[in-house]
Design a protein around this motif. Structure first.
Motif, PDB file in Angstrom:
ATOM      1  N   TYR A   1     -15.548  19.617  20.817  1.00  0.00           N
ATOM      2  CA  TYR A   1     -14.985  18.396  20.256  1.00  0.00           C
ATOM      3  C   TYR A   1     -14.211  18.686  18.986  1.00  0.00           C
ATOM      4  CZ  TYR A   1     -18.736  18.281  16.750  1.00  0.00           C
ATOM      5  OH  TYR A   1     -19.576  18.576  15.715  1.00  0.00           O
ATOM      6  N   THR A   2     -13.276  17.803  18.692  1.00  0.00           N
ATOM      7  CA  THR A   2     -12.563  17.867  17.423  1.00  0.00           C
ATOM      8  C   THR A   2     -13.002  16.670  16.598  1.00  0.00           C
ATOM      9  OG1 THR A   2     -10.655  16.583  18.184  1.00  0.00           O
ATOM     10  CG2 THR A   2     -10.533  18.977  18.452  1.00  0.00           C
ATOM     11  N   SER A   3     -13.138  16.922  15.309  1.00  0.00           N
ATOM     12  CA  SER A   3     -13.526  15.862  14.402  1.00  0.00           C
ATOM     13  C   SER A   3     -13.116  16.240  12.998  1.00  0.00           C
ATOM     14  CB  SER A   3     -15.047  15.653  14.439  1.00  0.00           C
ATOM     15  OG  SER A   3     -15.413  14.608  13.555  1.00  0.00           O
ATOM     16  N   ARG A   4     -12.942  15.249  12.184  1.00  0.00           N
ATOM     17  CA  ARG A   4     -12.693  15.490  10.766  1.00  0.00           C
ATOM     18  C   ARG A   4     -13.999  15.406   9.997  1.00  0.00           C
ATOM     19  NH1 ARG A   4      -6.917  13.828   9.161  1.00  0.00           N
ATOM     20  NH2 ARG A   4      -7.688  15.163   7.554  1.00  0.00           N
ATOM     21  N   ASN A   5     -15.092  15.138  10.678  1.00  0.00           N
ATOM     22  CA  ASN A   5     -16.415  15.028  10.074  1.00  0.00           C
ATOM     23  C   ASN A   5     -17.230  16.244  10.489  1.00  0.00           C
ATOM     24  OD1 ASN A   5     -18.981  14.395   9.252  1.00  0.00           O
ATOM     25  ND2 ASN A   5     -19.032  12.380  10.211  1.00  0.00           N
ATOM     26  N   LYS A   6     -17.472  17.140   9.550  1.00  0.00           N
ATOM     27  CA  LYS A   6     -18.193  18.373   9.889  1.00  0.00           C
ATOM     28  C   LYS A   6     -19.699  18.167   9.996  1.00  0.00           C
ATOM     29  CE  LYS A   6     -18.647  20.171   5.215  1.00  0.00           C
ATOM     30  NZ  LYS A   6     -18.352  21.294   4.349  1.00  0.00           N
ATOM     31  N   ASP A   7     -20.180  16.985   9.679  1.00  0.00           N
ATOM     32  CA  ASP A   7     -21.622  16.741   9.679  1.00  0.00           C
ATOM     33  C   ASP A   7     -22.158  16.146  10.982  1.00  0.00           C
ATOM     34  OD1 ASP A   7     -21.817  17.704   7.074  1.00  0.00           O
ATOM     35  OD2 ASP A   7     -21.327  15.746   6.231  1.00  0.00           O
ATOM     36  N   LEU A   8     -21.365  16.135  12.036  1.00  0.00           N
ATOM     37  CA  LEU A   8     -21.830  15.570  13.301  1.00  0.00           C
ATOM     38  C   LEU A   8     -22.859  16.487  13.952  1.00  0.00           C
ATOM     39  CD1 LEU A   8     -18.474  14.291  14.839  1.00  0.00           C
ATOM     40  CD2 LEU A   8     -20.202  12.968  13.624  1.00  0.00           C
ATOM     41  N   TRP A   9     -23.876  15.898  14.514  1.00  0.00           N
ATOM     42  CA  TRP A   9     -24.930  16.575  15.270  1.00  0.00           C
ATOM     43  C   TRP A   9     -25.607  17.694  14.477  1.00  0.00           C
ATOM     44  CZ3 TRP A   9     -20.452  15.146  18.143  1.00  0.00           C
ATOM     45  CH2 TRP A   9     -20.665  14.088  19.007  1.00  0.00           C
ATOM     46  N   LEU A  10     -25.765  17.489  13.185  1.00  0.00           N
ATOM     47  CA  LEU A  10     -26.522  18.440  12.373  1.00  0.00           C
ATOM     48  C   LEU A  10     -28.013  18.234  12.625  1.00  0.00           C
ATOM     49  CD1 LEU A  10     -24.771  18.416   8.878  1.00  0.00           C
ATOM     50  CD2 LEU A  10     -24.716  20.197  10.608  1.00  0.00           C
ATOM     51  N   GLY A  11     -28.766  19.289  12.605  1.00  0.00           N
ATOM     52  CA  GLY A  11     -30.214  19.183  12.694  1.00  0.00           C
ATOM     53  C   GLY A  11     -30.755  18.895  14.075  1.00  0.00           C
ATOM     54  N   LYS A  12     -29.918  18.934  15.089  1.00  0.00           N
ATOM     55  CA  LYS A  12     -30.391  18.725  16.460  1.00  0.00           C
ATOM     56  C   LYS A  12     -30.862  20.082  16.991  1.00  0.00           C
ATOM     57  CE  LYS A  12     -28.918  14.464  16.592  1.00  0.00           C
ATOM     58  NZ  LYS A  12     -29.801  13.416  16.235  1.00  0.00           N
ATOM     59  N   ARG A  13     -32.159  20.204  17.256  1.00  0.00           N
ATOM     60  CA  ARG A  13     -32.711  21.499  17.663  1.00  0.00           C
ATOM     61  C   ARG A  13     -32.238  21.937  19.043  1.00  0.00           C
ATOM     62  NH1 ARG A  13     -38.814  21.519  17.265  1.00  0.00           N
ATOM     63  NH2 ARG A  13     -38.517  19.580  18.360  1.00  0.00           N
ATOM     64  N   THR A  14     -31.869  21.008  19.888  1.00  0.00           N
ATOM     65  CA  THR A  14     -31.449  21.366  21.244  1.00  0.00           C
ATOM     66  C   THR A  14     -29.972  21.756  21.305  1.00  0.00           C
ATOM     67  OG1 THR A  14     -30.950  19.062  21.743  1.00  0.00           O
ATOM     68  CG2 THR A  14     -33.162  19.864  22.312  1.00  0.00           C
ATOM     69  N   ILE A  15     -29.302  21.687  20.170  1.00  0.00           N
ATOM     70  CA  ILE A  15     -27.863  21.950  20.159  1.00  0.00           C
ATOM     71  C   ILE A  15     -27.564  23.191  19.328  1.00  0.00           C
ATOM     72  CG2 ILE A  15     -25.632  21.075  19.369  1.00  0.00           C
ATOM     73  CD1 ILE A  15     -26.654  18.249  19.929  1.00  0.00           C
TER      74      ILE A  15
END
Length: 194
Positions: A81-95
């Motif tokens: 994915y592209t995003s200008r928000n680098k904090d997406l899906w932080l802390g998700k252990r399955t990712i």
């Protein structure tokens, strides 16, 4: 590839992915059934889903994008994915997440891209005026290729008053989430879930 943007239409995104996999979800209204059908289609294939312009985090699994293998799902899909928000899906252990930073285009690259898009020719009777207005429009677009492409496409072979109106609209629009996040020092990011 699906564009998510700030007004996510997940039914449309799911439909686009389904069509690329060779089937349709148009006959299904239930969010759960749509996700299940999509997950089943992905379960026996190796799939990379490309999501462009993601503004906010959402539960990928709920929408039918399995990110982990299970007894039911033989393969999990990869999400880029592209995003200008680098904090997406932080802390998700399955990712597992890998970020690749992308810089904005330089001022000169941006201006040249816009001039090519609007087909600004030196022999245009309004060349000098349009050239100056183009610099201002490019600045308002924040050096973003997608914005430049959309705005430039709307100005091809248009008169000065249309250019002036476009500049006025861009200059006076409410500051969107992307611009606020840029001012906080966040740049473009291309991320890949493994």
């Amino acid at each position: 590839m699906s564009t998510v943007s700030n007004t996510s239409h997940f039914n449309a995104i799911q439909q686009e992915v389904a069509e690329m996999l060779g089937f349709s979800l148009k006959d299904l209204e239930s969010k759960t059934l749509r996700a299940e059908r999509l997950r089943n289609a992905i379960s026996n294939k190796k799939v990379i889903v490309l999501l462009d312009d993601v503004w906010d985090e959402f539960d990928l699994n709920v929408f039918g994008f399995p990110l982990t293998k299970s007894d039911v799902v033989e393969y999990c899909c990869k999400i880029m994915y592209t995003s200008r928000n680098k904090d997406l899906w932080l802390g998700k252990r399955t990712i597992t997440k890998k970020e690749i930073g992308l810089d904005l285009l330089s001022c000169e690259e941006t201006f040249n891209l816009f001039k090519r898009k609007v087909d600004l020719q030196y022999d245009d009777i309004d060349f000098h005026w349009k050239n100056e207005k183009a610099r201002k429009i490019v600045e308002e677009c924040g050096r973003l290729p997608l914005a430049l492409g959309v705005v430039g496409g709307a100005l091809i072979e248009k008169d000065k008053h249309v250019w002036e109106n476009m500049f006025y609209q861009l200059r006076n629009q409410g500051r969107d989430q992307h611009k606020k996040k840029d001012k906080q020092g966040l740049g473009n990011k291309l991320s890949l879930f493994k």
